[in-house]
Design a protein around this motif. Sequence first.
Motif, PDB file in Angstrom:
ATOM      1  N   LEU A 193       0.831  -1.198   0.000  1.00 49.55           N
ATOM      2  CA  LEU A 193       0.000   0.000   0.000  1.00 49.55           C
ATOM      3  C   LEU A 193       0.870   1.255   0.000  1.00 49.55           C
ATOM      4  O   LEU A 193       0.589   2.227  -0.721  1.00 49.55           O
ATOM      5  N   TRP A 194       1.920   1.250   0.813  1.00 48.49           N
ATOM      6  CA  TRP A 194       2.856   2.374   0.860  1.00 48.49           C
ATOM      7  C   TRP A 194       3.484   2.612  -0.518  1.00 48.49           C
ATOM      8  O   TRP A 194       3.554   3.737  -0.998  1.00 48.49           O
ATOM      9  N   ARG A 195       3.898   1.529  -1.179  1.00 51.25           N
ATOM     10  CA  ARG A 195       4.501   1.638  -2.501  1.00 51.25           C
ATOM     11  C   ARG A 195       3.474   2.102  -3.532  1.00 51.25           C
ATOM     12  O   ARG A 195       3.801   2.826  -4.474  1.00 51.25           O
ATOM     13  N   ARG A 196       2.224   1.678  -3.382  1.00 43.74           N
ATOM     14  CA  ARG A 196       1.174   2.102  -4.311  1.00 43.74           C
ATOM     15  C   ARG A 196       0.942   3.607  -4.224  1.00 43.74           C
ATOM     16  O   ARG A 196       0.669   4.264  -5.233  1.00 43.74           O
ATOM     17  N   MET A 197       1.060   4.171  -3.028  1.00 42.85           N
ATOM     18  CA  MET A 197       0.906   5.623  -2.907  1.00 42.85           C
ATOM     19  C   MET A 197       2.046   6.356  -3.593  1.00 42.85           C
ATOM     20  O   MET A 197       1.850   7.406  -4.209  1.00 42.85           O
ATOM     21  N   PHE A 198       3.252   5.803  -3.518  1.00 43.71           N
ATOM     22  CA  PHE A 198       4.367   6.387  -4.258  1.00 43.71           C
ATOM     23  C   PHE A 198       4.094   6.338  -5.755  1.00 43.71           C
ATOM     24  O   PHE A 198       4.395   7.286  -6.492  1.00 43.71           O
ATOM     25  N   CYS A 199       3.527   5.224  -6.199  1.00 41.27           N
ATOM     26  CA  CYS A 199       3.169   5.073  -7.611  1.00 41.27           C
ATOM     27  C   CYS A 199       2.169   6.155  -8.021  1.00 41.27           C
ATOM     28  O   CYS A 199       2.299   6.771  -9.088  1.00 41.27           O
ATOM     29  N   ALA A 200       1.181   6.406  -7.186  1.00 44.57           N
ATOM     30  CA  ALA A 200       0.164   7.418  -7.483  1.00 44.57           C
ATOM     31  C   ALA A 200       0.772   8.820  -7.506  1.00 44.57           C
ATOM     32  O   ALA A 200       0.455   9.632  -8.385  1.00 44.57           O
ATOM     33  N   ILE A 201       1.637   9.123  -6.537  1.00 44.66           N
ATOM     34  CA  ILE A 201       2.288  10.429  -6.509  1.00 44.66           C
ATOM     35  C   ILE A 201       3.106  10.636  -7.780  1.00 44.66           C
ATOM     36  O   ILE A 201       3.082  11.702  -8.396  1.00 44.66           O
ATOM     37  N   ASN A 202       3.829   9.611  -8.185  1.00 42.41           N
ATOM     38  CA  ASN A 202       4.632   9.716  -9.390  1.00 42.41           C
ATOM     39  C   ASN A 202       3.761   9.964 -10.610  1.00 42.41           C
ATOM     40  O   ASN A 202       4.098  10.780 -11.478  1.00 42.41           O
ATOM     41  N   ALA A 203       2.625   9.278 -10.680  1.00 41.92           N
ATOM     42  CA  ALA A 203       1.709   9.469 -11.808  1.00 41.92           C
ATOM     43  C   ALA A 203       1.170  10.895 -11.839  1.00 41.92           C
ATOM     44  O   ALA A 203       1.071  11.519 -12.903  1.00 41.92           O
ATOM     45  N   LEU A 204       0.819  11.426 -10.675  1.00 43.36           N
ATOM     46  CA  LEU A 204       0.328  12.805 -10.596  1.00 43.36           C
ATOM     47  C   LEU A 204       1.420  13.793 -11.009  1.00 43.36           C
ATOM     48  O   LEU A 204       1.146  14.786 -11.704  1.00 43.36           O
ATOM     49  N   LYS A 205       2.653  13.536 -10.601  1.00 39.82           N
ATOM     50  CA  LYS A 205       3.762  14.407 -10.987  1.00 39.82           C
ATOM     51  C   LYS A 205       3.982  14.405 -12.491  1.00 39.82           C
ATOM     52  O   LYS A 205       4.413  15.401 -13.081  1.00 39.82           O
ATOM     53  N   GLN A 206       3.668  13.261 -13.129  1.00 42.87           N
ATOM     54  CA  GLN A 206       3.852  13.150 -14.569  1.00 42.87           C
ATOM     55  C   GLN A 206       2.671  13.680 -15.368  1.00 42.87           C
ATOM     56  O   GLN A 206       2.679  13.616 -16.592  1.00 42.87           O
ATOM     57  N   GLY A 207       1.635  14.202 -14.663  1.00 39.40           N
ATOM     58  CA  GLY A 207       0.527  14.838 -15.355  1.00 39.40           C
ATOM     59  C   GLY A 207      -0.765  14.047 -15.400  1.00 39.40           C
ATOM     60  O   GLY A 207      -1.745  14.514 -15.988  1.00 39.40           O
ATOM     61  N   SER A 208      -0.818  12.857 -14.801  1.00 40.01           N
ATOM     62  CA  SER A 208      -2.064  12.101 -14.763  1.00 40.01           C
ATOM     63  C   SER A 208      -3.063  12.798 -13.846  1.00 40.01           C
ATOM     64  O   SER A 208      -2.667  13.460 -12.877  1.00 40.01           O
ATOM     65  N   ASN A 209      -4.366  12.645 -14.149  1.00 41.25           N
ATOM     66  CA  ASN A 209      -5.344  13.152 -13.193  1.00 41.25           C
ATOM     67  C   ASN A 209      -5.542  12.106 -12.097  1.00 41.25           C
ATOM     68  O   ASN A 209      -4.961  11.015 -12.138  1.00 41.25           O
ATOM     69  N   ALA A 210      -6.368  12.430 -11.116  1.00 40.19           N
ATOM     70  CA  ALA A 210      -6.498  11.562  -9.945  1.00 40.19           C
ATOM     71  C   ALA A 210      -7.094  10.206 -10.296  1.00 40.19           C
ATOM     72  O   ALA A 210      -6.709   9.184  -9.728  1.00 40.19           O
ATOM     73  N   THR A 211      -8.052  10.179 -11.219  1.00 39.38           N
ATOM     74  CA  THR A 211      -8.653   8.908 -11.624  1.00 39.38           C
ATOM     75  C   THR A 211      -7.617   8.016 -12.288  1.00 39.38           C
ATOM     76  O   THR A 211      -7.528   6.809 -12.005  1.00 39.38           O
ATOM     77  N   GLN A 212      -6.802   8.594 -13.172  1.00 43.02           N
ATOM     78  CA  GLN A 212      -5.760   7.825 -13.840  1.00 43.02           C
ATOM     79  C   GLN A 212      -4.710   7.336 -12.844  1.00 43.02           C
ATOM     80  O   GLN A 212      -4.273   6.179 -12.910  1.00 43.02           O
ATOM     81  N   ALA A 213      -4.323   8.219 -11.921  1.00 42.85           N
ATOM     82  CA  ALA A 213      -3.328   7.840 -10.920  1.00 42.85           C
ATOM     83  C   ALA A 213      -3.848   6.725 -10.024  1.00 42.85           C
ATOM     84  O   ALA A 213      -3.121   5.790  -9.683  1.00 42.85           O
ATOM     85  N   ALA A 214      -5.125   6.817  -9.637  1.00 42.60           N
ATOM     86  CA  ALA A 214      -5.726   5.784  -8.798  1.00 42.60           C
ATOM     87  C   ALA A 214      -5.721   4.438  -9.517  1.00 42.60           C
ATOM     88  O   ALA A 214      -5.390   3.401  -8.922  1.00 42.60           O
ATOM     89  N   TYR A 215      -6.056   4.438 -10.805  1.00 39.82           N
ATOM     90  CA  TYR A 215      -6.069   3.195 -11.582  1.00 39.82           C
ATOM     91  C   TYR A 215      -4.660   2.610 -11.676  1.00 39.82           C
ATOM     92  O   TYR A 215      -4.450   1.414 -11.432  1.00 39.82           O
ATOM     93  N   LEU A 216      -3.678   3.453 -12.018  1.00 41.47           N
ATOM     94  CA  LEU A 216      -2.305   2.973 -12.167  1.00 41.47           C
ATOM     95  C   LEU A 216      -1.768   2.387 -10.868  1.00 41.47           C
ATOM     96  O   LEU A 216      -0.991   1.432 -10.888  1.00 41.47           O
ATOM     97  N   ALA A 217      -2.195   2.963  -9.751  1.00 39.37           N
ATOM     98  CA  ALA A 217      -1.686   2.514  -8.450  1.00 39.37           C
ATOM     99  C   ALA A 217      -2.546   1.422  -7.816  1.00 39.37           C
ATOM    100  O   ALA A 217      -2.259   0.987  -6.700  1.00 39.37           O
TER     101      ALA A 217
END
Length: 254
Positions: A193-217
């Motif tokens: 779960l901790w690593r998944r949040m890092f994945c989401a933060i990285n996706a947001l930094k790269q320009g994904s919106n929250a829905t996309q970041a949530a899916y990727l993570a």
Amino acid sequence: MHPSVWLKPGILIIYGSALDTAPHKHHAIQLILPSPNASYQLNNTAGTGALVIDADVEHQLSMASGWILLIEPLSHWGKALQEKLAGRPTCDIEQQSSTMPSIAGSDDQPFPLLTPLFEQLGLGSYPNTFTSQPTDKRIQSLVSQLDKCINGDCVKPSNWRAAQVAEQLALSESRFLHLFREEMAIAWRPYLLWRRMFCAINALKQGSNATQAAYLAGFADSAHLSRTFKNNFGMTIRQALALLQLKSYSNLNK
């Protein structure tokens, strides 16, 4: 001061101002470094110097400006910080204000800037890796796979179920879960779960919106991601993005 955030496997660094969180706790050891002439409030207690907070210790933080580092407990710097803590939930570390790093913009990399400060604090030199280093080669390989997510080569976390991972490692599920906790000092599910949040933060930094970041993570939706984010960082994703002046605001839930 231009707010900035950096991610590497095993470490999250924030440099910003007007930092204010709700009570929360997380897997990482936290190092707080206020800027010169700045102060912080931790659980309603004021301070001005470097402070370490142990992993899984609930805390509420407000800081005028400075650095926050979240570091895996069994990494090189994490172990050094654990020695400073000596079993206490928090501890102060003496520092010289002249060693406080400062950056001009978000494109600068803070790691070389932080090395002299860590050496002055008695925490050792710049490490080769920021991740926890298990001794079992199977767990080493697993952590290395998770590290790829920070660089964008991410496998959707639905493929990281314990039974599937155990099968890949030629272990029973129960043996894998026991071995992982033994090697990493944390159970597989909260670590993932901790690593998944890092994945989401990285996706947001790269320009994904929250829905996309949530899916990727691997989260159910952006609301699920934001709730989990607040539990671990003390702020919603909307608040974090506003603080860090990032632009991925669409589809965010408070």
